[in-house]
Write a protein that holds these residues in place. Sequence first.
Motif, PDB file in Angstrom:
ATOM      1  N   ALA A 150      -6.884   1.189  -8.169  1.00  0.00           N
ATOM      2  CA  ALA A 150      -7.954   1.743  -8.996  1.00  0.00           C
ATOM      3  C   ALA A 150      -8.495   3.036  -8.388  1.00  0.00           C
ATOM      4  CB  ALA A 150      -9.075   0.722  -9.146  1.00  0.00           C
ATOM      5  N   GLU A 151      -8.685   3.057  -7.071  1.00  0.00           N
ATOM      6  CA  GLU A 151      -9.184   4.254  -6.399  1.00  0.00           C
ATOM      7  C   GLU A 151      -8.218   5.434  -6.546  1.00  0.00           C
ATOM      8  OE1 GLU A 151      -9.817   3.010  -2.417  1.00  0.00           O
ATOM      9  OE2 GLU A 151     -11.497   1.688  -2.914  1.00  0.00           O
ATOM     10  N   ALA A 152      -6.925   5.122  -6.635  1.00  0.00           N
ATOM     11  CA  ALA A 152      -5.925   6.175  -6.789  1.00  0.00           C
ATOM     12  C   ALA A 152      -5.748   6.595  -8.244  1.00  0.00           C
ATOM     13  CB  ALA A 152      -4.590   5.699  -6.226  1.00  0.00           C
ATOM     14  N   GLY A 153      -6.541   6.002  -9.155  1.00  0.00           N
ATOM     15  CA  GLY A 153      -6.443   6.341 -10.566  1.00  0.00           C
ATOM     16  C   GLY A 153      -5.209   5.785 -11.238  1.00  0.00           C
ATOM     17  N   LEU A 154      -4.729   4.628 -10.754  1.00  0.00           N
ATOM     18  CA  LEU A 154      -3.475   4.065 -11.248  1.00  0.00           C
ATOM     19  C   LEU A 154      -3.657   2.805 -12.090  1.00  0.00           C
ATOM     20  CD1 LEU A 154      -1.356   4.400  -7.959  1.00  0.00           C
ATOM     21  CD2 LEU A 154      -1.233   5.857  -9.989  1.00  0.00           C
ATOM     22  N   SER A 155      -4.883   2.500 -12.474  1.00  0.00           N
ATOM     23  CA  SER A 155      -5.125   1.244 -13.182  1.00  0.00           C
ATOM     24  C   SER A 155      -4.318   1.119 -14.467  1.00  0.00           C
ATOM     25  CB  SER A 155      -6.617   1.100 -13.494  1.00  0.00           C
ATOM     26  OG  SER A 155      -7.368   1.010 -12.299  1.00  0.00           O
ATOM     27  N   ASP A 156      -4.020   2.271 -15.109  1.00  0.00           N
ATOM     28  CA  ASP A 156      -3.255   2.232 -16.353  1.00  0.00           C
ATOM     29  C   ASP A 156      -1.752   2.306 -16.129  1.00  0.00           C
ATOM     30  OD1 ASP A 156      -3.394   4.819 -15.411  1.00  0.00           O
ATOM     31  OD2 ASP A 156      -3.375   5.727 -17.411  1.00  0.00           O
ATOM     32  N   ARG A 157      -1.329   2.488 -14.858  1.00  0.00           N
ATOM     33  CA  ARG A 157       0.104   2.599 -14.564  1.00  0.00           C
ATOM     34  C   ARG A 157       0.615   1.515 -13.651  1.00  0.00           C
ATOM     35  NH1 ARG A 157       0.803   7.688 -11.627  1.00  0.00           N
ATOM     36  NH2 ARG A 157       3.017   7.110 -11.720  1.00  0.00           N
ATOM     37  N   VAL A 158      -0.294   0.716 -13.069  1.00  0.00           N
ATOM     38  CA  VAL A 158       0.090  -0.361 -12.152  1.00  0.00           C
ATOM     39  C   VAL A 158      -0.510  -1.659 -12.664  1.00  0.00           C
ATOM     40  CG1 VAL A 158      -0.086  -1.265  -9.811  1.00  0.00           C
ATOM     41  CG2 VAL A 158       0.252   1.197 -10.176  1.00  0.00           C
ATOM     42  N   PRO A 214       0.815  -1.225   0.000  1.00  0.00           N
ATOM     43  CA  PRO A 214       0.000   0.000   0.000  1.00  0.00           C
ATOM     44  C   PRO A 214       0.845   1.270   0.000  1.00  0.00           C
ATOM     45  CG  PRO A 214      -0.912  -1.597   1.533  1.00  0.00           C
ATOM     46  CD  PRO A 214       0.405  -2.155   1.086  1.00  0.00           C
ATOM     47  N   VAL A 215       1.986   1.245   0.665  1.00  0.00           N
ATOM     48  CA  VAL A 215       2.879   2.404   0.664  1.00  0.00           C
ATOM     49  C   VAL A 215       3.425   2.644  -0.738  1.00  0.00           C
ATOM     50  CG1 VAL A 215       4.979   3.397   1.672  1.00  0.00           C
ATOM     51  CG2 VAL A 215       3.477   1.974   3.076  1.00  0.00           C
ATOM     52  N   LEU A 216       3.732   1.560  -1.448  1.00  0.00           N
ATOM     53  CA  LEU A 216       4.230   1.683  -2.817  1.00  0.00           C
ATOM     54  C   LEU A 216       3.158   2.272  -3.736  1.00  0.00           C
ATOM     55  CD1 LEU A 216       6.267   1.234  -5.057  1.00  0.00           C
ATOM     56  CD2 LEU A 216       5.635  -1.196  -5.083  1.00  0.00           C
ATOM     57  N   ILE A 217       1.919   1.852  -3.570  1.00  0.00           N
ATOM     58  CA  ILE A 217       0.840   2.414  -4.388  1.00  0.00           C
ATOM     59  C   ILE A 217       0.669   3.901  -4.097  1.00  0.00           C
ATOM     60  CG2 ILE A 217      -1.657   2.347  -4.775  1.00  0.00           C
ATOM     61  CD1 ILE A 217      -1.486  -0.704  -4.392  1.00  0.00           C
ATOM     62  N   ASP A 218       0.755   4.274  -2.816  1.00  0.00           N
ATOM     63  CA  ASP A 218       0.665   5.692  -2.469  1.00  0.00           C
ATOM     64  C   ASP A 218       1.834   6.470  -3.071  1.00  0.00           C
ATOM     65  OD1 ASP A 218      -1.569   5.021  -1.068  1.00  0.00           O
ATOM     66  OD2 ASP A 218      -0.665   5.227   0.929  1.00  0.00           O
ATOM     67  N   ALA A 219       3.022   5.883  -3.071  1.00  0.00           N
ATOM     68  CA  ALA A 219       4.179   6.537  -3.675  1.00  0.00           C
ATOM     69  C   ALA A 219       3.990   6.704  -5.177  1.00  0.00           C
ATOM     70  CB  ALA A 219       5.449   5.740  -3.384  1.00  0.00           C
ATOM     71  N   MET A 220       3.383   5.708  -5.835  1.00  0.00           N
ATOM     72  CA  MET A 220       3.108   5.817  -7.266  1.00  0.00           C
ATOM     73  C   MET A 220       2.138   6.953  -7.551  1.00  0.00           C
ATOM     74  SD  MET A 220       4.707   3.862  -9.420  1.00  0.00           S
ATOM     75  CE  MET A 220       3.570   3.874 -10.815  1.00  0.00           C
ATOM     76  N   ALA A 221       1.155   7.128  -6.684  1.00  0.00           N
ATOM     77  CA  ALA A 221       0.218   8.246  -6.870  1.00  0.00           C
ATOM     78  C   ALA A 221       0.952   9.580  -6.777  1.00  0.00           C
ATOM     79  CB  ALA A 221      -0.886   8.165  -5.816  1.00  0.00           C
ATOM     80  N   ARG A 222       1.883   9.704  -5.859  1.00  0.00           N
ATOM     81  CA  ARG A 222       2.675  10.927  -5.745  1.00  0.00           C
ATOM     82  C   ARG A 222       3.560  11.127  -6.979  1.00  0.00           C
ATOM     83  NH1 ARG A 222       1.640   9.452  -0.485  1.00  0.00           N
ATOM     84  NH2 ARG A 222       1.692  11.093   1.107  1.00  0.00           N
ATOM     85  N   LEU A 223       4.157  10.031  -7.454  1.00  0.00           N
ATOM     86  CA  LEU A 223       5.028  10.117  -8.636  1.00  0.00           C
ATOM     87  C   LEU A 223       4.267  10.572  -9.875  1.00  0.00           C
ATOM     88  CD1 LEU A 223       7.397   6.987  -8.579  1.00  0.00           C
ATOM     89  CD2 LEU A 223       8.077   9.389  -8.552  1.00  0.00           C
ATOM     90  N   GLY A 224       2.962  10.316  -9.903  1.00  0.00           N
ATOM     91  CA  GLY A 224       2.166  10.669 -11.072  1.00  0.00           C
ATOM     92  C   GLY A 224       2.187  12.148 -11.393  1.00  0.00           C
ATOM     93  N   ARG A 225       2.443  12.960 -10.388  1.00  0.00           N
ATOM     94  CA  ARG A 225       2.458  14.410 -10.607  1.00  0.00           C
ATOM     95  C   ARG A 225       3.682  14.840 -11.407  1.00  0.00           C
ATOM     96  NH1 ARG A 225       1.758  14.981  -4.161  1.00  0.00           N
ATOM     97  NH2 ARG A 225      -0.215  13.848  -3.971  1.00  0.00           N
ATOM     98  N   SER A 226       4.820  14.196 -11.156  1.00  0.00           N
ATOM     99  CA  SER A 226       6.067  14.605 -11.812  1.00  0.00           C
ATOM    100  C   SER A 226       6.555  13.594 -12.844  1.00  0.00           C
ATOM    101  CB  SER A 226       7.162  14.802 -10.759  1.00  0.00           C
ATOM    102  OG  SER A 226       7.342  13.610  -9.992  1.00  0.00           O
ATOM    103  N   HIS A 227       6.123  12.334 -12.726  1.00  0.00           N
ATOM    104  CA  HIS A 227       6.593  11.279 -13.626  1.00  0.00           C
ATOM    105  C   HIS A 227       5.390  10.442 -14.097  1.00  0.00           C
ATOM    106  CE1 HIS A 227      10.089  12.403 -11.186  1.00  0.00           C
ATOM    107  NE2 HIS A 227      10.846  11.985 -12.185  1.00  0.00           N
ATOM    108  N   PRO A 228       4.482  11.040 -14.828  1.00  0.00           N
ATOM    109  CA  PRO A 228       3.259  10.311 -15.212  1.00  0.00           C
ATOM    110  C   PRO A 228       3.522   9.140 -16.143  1.00  0.00           C
ATOM    111  CG  PRO A 228       3.431  12.387 -16.399  1.00  0.00           C
ATOM    112  CD  PRO A 228       4.507  12.408 -15.360  1.00  0.00           C
ATOM    113  N   GLU A 229       4.695   9.083 -16.743  1.00  0.00           N
ATOM    114  CA  GLU A 229       5.000   7.997 -17.671  1.00  0.00           C
ATOM    115  C   GLU A 229       5.512   6.738 -16.963  1.00  0.00           C
ATOM    116  OE1 GLU A 229       8.811   9.853 -16.612  1.00  0.00           O
ATOM    117  OE2 GLU A 229       6.784  10.575 -17.025  1.00  0.00           O
ATOM    118  N   THR A 230       5.770   6.830 -15.660  1.00  0.00           N
ATOM    119  CA  THR A 230       6.328   5.697 -14.909  1.00  0.00           C
ATOM    120  C   THR A 230       5.299   4.582 -14.775  1.00  0.00           C
ATOM    121  OG1 THR A 230       7.731   7.206 -13.669  1.00  0.00           O
ATOM    122  CG2 THR A 230       7.415   5.018 -12.752  1.00  0.00           C
ATOM    123  N   ARG A 231       5.764   3.343 -14.975  1.00  0.00           N
ATOM    124  CA  ARG A 231       4.899   2.167 -14.877  1.00  0.00           C
ATOM    125  C   ARG A 231       5.443   1.220 -13.815  1.00  0.00           C
ATOM    126  NH1 ARG A 231       2.684   5.371 -17.435  1.00  0.00           N
ATOM    127  NH2 ARG A 231       1.642   5.210 -19.459  1.00  0.00           N
TER     128      ARG A 231
END
Length: 420
Positions: A292-300, A257-274
């Motif tokens: 999915a709730e964090a809007g990461l379904s296309d990046r995770v 869960p911490v990694l998913i939260d970190a990915m959500a933060r990364l989306g602001r500066s690194h939206p291309e990261t998968r």
Amino acid sequence: MRDQISSKAETPAVEQARPAGSVAYVTGEYPKVSHTFIQREVAALRALGLDVVTCTIRRPPPSDVVGAAQQAEAARTFGVLETARNPLRLVAAHARFVTRSPGRWAGAVALAWRARSDGLKAGLWQVFYFLESAVLARHLQRARAVHLHDHFGSSSCTVAMLAARMAGIPFSFTLHGPDVFFEAHRWRLDVKIAEARFVACISAFCRSQAMLFSPPETWPRLHIVHCAVDPDRYTEGSRDGRSLLFVGRLSAAKGVPVLIDAMARLGRSHPETRLTLIGDGPDRAALEARAAEAGLSDRVAFAGYRDEHGVAEALAGTDIFVLPSFAEGLPVVLMEALAARCAVVTTRIAGIPELVRDGETGLVVPPGEAEALAQALARLLDNPALRRRLAEAGRAAVEADFNLAHEPAKLARLFAGHAP
């Protein structure tokens, strides 16, 4: 594989240190995809000339036995519970020891009583472990085993300790943690260390925890023997500078869960990261929902289980390997990632800093801090030169200290009664 490992590892000292008969290995479930490192260790010992007999308390589910090599290993592995479930074989095993080795059988009874933990339920489990131990001990006699070794230190180790006492041979175990440290009294770690010829601790941190739960007079039998990988099995493939990978069980200890939260933060500066997550477990559905709730379904992407070849392939194409665990021993998957020249971000817990040294062989962050994890990932994503420097240093660390060409030889010498 035998020739490959022998050419790297075998020395005259190892040849002289081989035990005089078979060494038996036992774990709770063997072989299985999540414990491939044990199978590799067994193969390396066989390559050194040891006759290793494998045993398992219970058979792993077919879904956990992946590939021809594991299926072949499963076929040659003795199953304790499946044998003990036959009443005639169970009674015959105990009857043999009662009539032919009554002193050893009585000694195992006394040891089982001494090694029990508190409570009626725990006492009942101890009875089951004792019953199983005679079946394993009889198999050890048939296999002419001169030593019994367990991995992990929990329930299978209790059976191993009692079986070795009944069979009249020494026993040892590899201590990993962290689960056995959480319940050291339940698993009577103090008794097991006192009974063992030696304990192979996978890290200095692990050894310190064993020292915490055992008297000083037993400390000389605590040896550091790392789990290991063959670095030559891991190669570097094509990388795009934006791929992250997690490999592990999807359970609370891994901190996903911490990694998913970190990915959500990364989306602001690194939206291309998968991010790809390899593995499965009880928390998968909840983690998929969180992503999915964090809007990461296309990046995770949740990729499910992969065998060791699939993991190696994924590592070859990964820029950054990330393991945000809350509790670990010293994860073999970190060794695999470093061997594949991945830059690594992980947490400052247990034995991990002995392999991943912050700023030298990887980046290390406090556990549970999504912002710190996101910042470390962003730092590596923005700096290819830093990724390369850390990756090369990590590969060198694995080659030097976590190498399958060296670590099993330490075990071989310990099995023969020599210092590693």
